[in-house]
Enzyme design. Structure first.
Site, mmCIF file in Angstrom:
data_model
loop_
_atom_site.group_PDB
_atom_site.id
_atom_site.type_symbol
_atom_site.label_atom_id
_atom_site.label_comp_id
_atom_site.label_asym_id
_atom_site.label_seq_id
_atom_site.Cartn_x
_atom_site.Cartn_y
_atom_site.Cartn_z
ATOM 1 N N GLY A 234 10.143 13.724 -109.561
ATOM 2 C CA GLY A 234 11.069 12.600 -109.543
ATOM 3 C C GLY A 234 11.815 12.390 -110.841
ATOM 4 O O GLY A 234 12.984 11.987 -110.848
ATOM 5 N N ALA B 117 6.923 7.733 -104.820
ATOM 6 C CA ALA B 117 6.186 6.752 -105.614
ATOM 7 C C ALA B 117 4.794 7.259 -105.993
ATOM 8 O O ALA B 117 4.598 7.814 -107.072
ATOM 9 C CB ALA B 117 6.109 5.431 -104.849
ATOM 10 N N ARG B 118 3.824 7.069 -105.111
ATOM 11 C CA ARG B 118 2.452 7.495 -105.360
ATOM 12 C C ARG B 118 1.896 8.117 -104.080
ATOM 13 O O ARG B 118 2.110 7.602 -102.977
ATOM 14 C CB ARG B 118 1.568 6.317 -105.774
ATOM 15 C CG ARG B 118 1.870 5.745 -107.150
ATOM 16 C CD ARG B 118 1.383 6.684 -108.255
ATOM 17 N NE ARG B 118 1.565 6.106 -109.569
ATOM 18 C CZ ARG B 118 2.649 6.273 -110.322
ATOM 19 N NH1 ARG B 118 3.659 6.995 -109.848
ATOM 20 N NH2 ARG B 118 2.735 5.745 -111.519
ATOM 21 N N GLU C 176 -3.153 16.813 -106.878
ATOM 22 C CA GLU C 176 -2.105 17.732 -107.326
ATOM 23 C C GLU C 176 -2.718 18.797 -108.239
ATOM 24 O O GLU C 176 -3.588 18.466 -109.041
ATOM 25 C CB GLU C 176 -1.008 16.957 -108.067
ATOM 26 C CG GLU C 176 -0.295 15.949 -107.178
ATOM 27 C CD GLU C 176 0.763 15.126 -107.908
ATOM 28 O OE1 GLU C 176 0.901 15.282 -109.140
ATOM 29 O OE2 GLU C 176 1.447 14.337 -107.253
ATOM 30 N N ILE D 51 13.723 1.360 -109.447
ATOM 31 C CA ILE D 51 14.125 2.527 -108.653
ATOM 32 C C ILE D 51 14.585 2.106 -107.260
ATOM 33 O O ILE D 51 15.608 2.582 -106.760
ATOM 34 C CB ILE D 51 12.973 3.553 -108.579
ATOM 35 C CG1 ILE D 51 12.659 4.085 -109.983
ATOM 36 C CG2 ILE D 51 13.343 4.710 -107.641
ATOM 37 C CD1 ILE D 51 11.441 4.987 -110.042
ATOM 38 N N HIS E 270 6.156 16.814 -107.369
ATOM 39 C CA HIS E 270 6.152 15.633 -108.246
ATOM 40 C C HIS E 270 7.211 15.778 -109.345
ATOM 41 O O HIS E 270 6.906 15.805 -110.540
ATOM 42 C CB HIS E 270 4.769 15.429 -108.867
ATOM 43 C CG HIS E 270 4.527 13.998 -109.265
ATOM 44 N ND1 HIS E 270 3.290 13.409 -109.219
ATOM 45 C CD2 HIS E 270 5.364 13.026 -109.704
ATOM 46 C CE1 HIS E 270 3.362 12.155 -109.619
ATOM 47 N NE2 HIS E 270 4.633 11.910 -109.926
ATOM 48 N N ASP F 267 7.013 13.791 -102.488
ATOM 49 C CA ASP F 267 7.079 14.298 -103.857
ATOM 50 C C ASP F 267 5.798 14.018 -104.633
ATOM 51 O O ASP F 267 5.576 14.616 -105.687
ATOM 52 C CB ASP F 267 8.281 13.671 -104.587
ATOM 53 C CG ASP F 267 8.448 14.223 -105.994
ATOM 54 O OD1 ASP F 267 8.607 15.455 -106.129
ATOM 55 O OD2 ASP F 267 8.413 13.437 -106.960
#
Length: 305
Positions: A279, A230-231, A260, A156, A277, A255
């Protein structure tokens, strides 16, 4: 015994029922995610009954305790990262782990570029104002000529660099696993070296360890922009909030989150763009990854007897 497959991702099969039907045609009973969000450990304990031999996985906490209390034969991840799976425990228990490493590359990279341009030009704020009946023009920032630090230069990160090339930016790459020859015309730096130079910092690294905490935010250039697809754990949220308050960070797009669905202190801030989230959430990406994940699982388990 009728064997079952548990579906972890909350949106599995929403865009294409073909992977769902493939599991049924192979003779498996499919157990849907009843909560439509990331499953917790306790929920996994309840759902991974002895007749569940496979899981189509999202980001559920598949640690040693969860795996050892299950009868899983295969974990097939819809996505590239598998940091949520205890690989050592899986190997010891004879559980095969598969992923779809190339699946989210294009979708996540394109979203990063779109979010970056929206953030720089303050598009979300002006959109919200117009929807509320207010004609508010805002001065934004151009991407051309900026210095962009890409943290994590895997599939990515590399694709983001390619998409940024037409904007004539200066590219800095932070990835301790690479040498300069692997990043082409970009400049390979350590994180400490890159932060003071970067107008824009975009996170594409794997793992869960925090990369940007209070010390790293202090090293950043005043008025930098931060993006994280990413995280969630890569960024210390309290440090980010403080950096936003004092202007060290001019704006951020986030994101991914440690918890969550997210309901934390970044909500409601004008200079922060939040997405849930997403992506990999394009039709092309979801269909491709879900089908590949099912094929990976069936390649291990075969057809149910």
């Amino acid at each position: 015994m009728s064997y079952k497959i548990l579906l972890g991702p909350s949106s599995f099969g929403e865009t294409d029922k073909a992977p769902f039907f493939k599991l049924q045609e192979a003779g498996y009973e499919v157990v849907d995610n009843p909560f439509k969000r990331k499953l917790t450990k306790q929920e996994l304990f309840d759902l991974l009954t002895p007749d569940v031999i496979g899981i189509i996985a999202g980001l559920e906490p598949l640690d040693r305790e969860v795996l050892s209390r299950s009868k899983l034969k295969v974990v097939s991840r819809v996505g590239s990262g598998i940091s949520n799976v205890d690989l050592e425990a899986a190997e010891e228990l004879g559980i095969i782990v598969r992923s779809t490493p190339y699946g989210p590359t294009e979708a996540a990279a394109e979203l990063t570029l779109g979010a970056l341009l929206s953030l720089l030009r303050k598009i979300p704020r002006m959109d919200q104002a117009l929807h509320a009946g207010r004609w508010e023009k805002r001065i934004g920032t151009q991407l051309e000529g900026k210095t962009v630090a890409i943290i994590g230069y895997g599939r990515i990160g590399k694709r983001v660099a390619e998409l940024l090339a037409p904007f004539h930016v200066r590219l800095l790459v932070v990835d301790p696993n690479l040498e300069q020859s692997a990043v082409g015309a970009a400049e390979l730096m350590s994180l400490d070296e890159a932060l003071p130079w970067a107008d824009i910092i975009t996170l594409h690294s794997s793992g869960e360890a925090c990369l940007l905490g209070e010390q790293e935010f202090r090293r950043m250039k005043q008025g930098a922009f931060l993006l994280n697809v990413a995280r969630g754990g890569l960024v210390a949220e309290e440090a980010l909030v403080e950096a936003l308050d004092d202007g060290k960070v001019a704006g951020a797009w986030i994101d991914t989150f440690g918890m969550e669905p997210y309901k934390g202190p970044l909500c409601g801030r004008e200079n922060v763009v939040l997405t849930p989230h997403v992506g990999s959430y394009t039709l092309e990406c979801r269909q491709g990854m879900e089908n590949e994940a099912v094929e990976n699982l069936l390649a291990v388990t075969g057809k149910c007897c």
